[in-house]
Each structure stands twice: as structure tokens, then as C-alpha cells.
Design an enzyme around this catalytic site. Sequence first.
Site, PDB file in Angstrom:
ATOM      1  CG  ASP A  30      -1.790   1.010   1.090  1.00 16.86           C
ATOM      2  OD1 ASP A  30      -3.277   0.405   0.993  1.00 16.86           O
ATOM      3  OD2 ASP A  30      -1.721   2.186   0.942  1.00 16.86           O
ATOM      4  CB  ILE A  31       0.641   4.248  -2.077  1.00 19.12           C
ATOM      5  CG1 ILE A  31       1.856   5.114  -2.506  1.00 19.12           C
ATOM      6  CG2 ILE A  31      -0.463   5.153  -1.672  1.00 19.12           C
ATOM      7  CD1 ILE A  31       1.384   5.980  -3.937  1.00 19.12           C
ATOM      8  CG  ASN A  86     -12.357  -0.419   3.566  1.00 24.71           C
ATOM      9  OD1 ASN A  86     -12.707  -0.790   5.046  1.00 24.71           O
ATOM     10  ND2 ASN A  86     -10.979  -0.032   3.713  1.00 24.71           N
ATOM     11  CD  GLN A  93     -14.756  -0.340  -2.918  1.00 25.05           C
ATOM     12  OE1 GLN A  93     -16.006  -0.504  -2.678  1.00 25.05           O
ATOM     13  NE2 GLN A  93     -14.137  -0.841  -3.501  1.00 25.05           N
ATOM     14  CB  SER A  94     -10.454   5.626  -1.581  1.00 25.42           C
ATOM     15  OG  SER A  94      -9.355   4.568  -1.204  1.00 25.42           O
ATOM     16  CG  HIS A  99      -8.648  -2.959  -2.580  1.00 22.83           C
ATOM     17  ND1 HIS A  99      -9.528  -2.284  -3.255  1.00 22.83           N
ATOM     18  CD2 HIS A  99      -8.408  -2.207  -1.396  1.00 22.83           C
ATOM     19  CE1 HIS A  99      -9.828  -1.359  -2.732  1.00 22.83           C
ATOM     20  NE2 HIS A  99      -9.141  -1.077  -1.507  1.00 22.83           N
ATOM     21  CG  HIS A 101      -6.843  -2.770   3.086  1.00 22.66           C
ATOM     22  ND1 HIS A 101      -5.974  -1.667   2.856  1.00 22.66           N
ATOM     23  CD2 HIS A 101      -7.885  -2.447   2.454  1.00 22.66           C
ATOM     24  CE1 HIS A 101      -6.847  -0.601   2.350  1.00 22.66           C
ATOM     25  NE2 HIS A 101      -7.965  -1.193   1.929  1.00 22.66           N
TER      26      HIS A 101
END
Length: 113
Positions: A30-31, A86, A93-94, A99, A101
Site C-alpha cells: 500500500d502506498i 472496505n 472504499q476509495s 482489494h 488489505h
Amino acid sequence: MTDCLFCRIAAGEIPTDFVYEDDDVVAFRDINPQASVHILVVPRRHVPDLTAAAEDSDLIGRVVSAVAKVAADQGVDRSGYRSVVNTGPDAQQSVQHLHVHVIGGRQMDWPPG
Ligand code: 5GP
Ligand code: ZN
């Protein structure tokens, strides 16, 4: 060409180091990591969220297998890790591509915020 960020990462259009990949799934850091281990496990095929993915139990199985492999590879399978999906606005959820996590490497709290 797609404007979906995770489709583009999975297709190699955005250079990203994969910590795991197979025919169906990729995994990468994750960034904006929330722990020393924070990996995103992503199906290559575009599926917007968990609700949509529920129709494809094979895909869910492959994603969950990849989650377990990533947790073991990252050394958190015994200490424990949190798997988060999410879904929708209330869950924040963005990225609208399924996905999971995989978060670990520290003691976590419950309930989540
Ligand atoms: P969500 O909020 O949808 O559950 O999670 C999306 C995650 O994607 C966030 O934790 C965010 O930090 C991560 N993310 C967003 N853009 C990028 C990117 O370009 N590269 C990587 N590696 N992670 C990203
Ligand atoms: Zn996508």
C-alpha cells in the site's frame, strides 16, 4: 486502456513491485501503509467490490489463497494479521476495484474507527 488504477497496476501499466503474483491475483505494498506490513491483494480481473465478487466463488477462493500466502511470506501468519475489505461509502472504499488489505506487524485495536 482503462482508468481503473488497480487494473492498470495489475496490467503492468504503472510500474509496481509485486510481492506476489499468479495468473489471477497480484499483491503489492500500500502506498500509505498503516503498519510495517500493509499489502493489497487484488484480482487481475476488474471486480468493483466484494458484493459483485460474491457471484464468483472461484475468484474469492483465489484471492483468499493469495492472502494466506502473502501473510506467510511477510512473516505475520503466526503473529496474526488483519484482512480488510472496505465496501462502499460508509466503509470509505476509495478504489473501486476489489482489494483485500493485509495488515500486520503490530498489535491492533478493536473496534476499528
Ligand atoms: P480503500 O480505501 O479503497 O479500502 O483502499 C485503497 C488503498 O489503496 C488505500 O489504502 C491507498 O493507500 C491505496 N492506494 C491508493 N493509490 C495507490 C497507488 O497508486 N499505489 C498503491 N500501492 N496503493 C495505492
Ligand atoms: Zn479495475
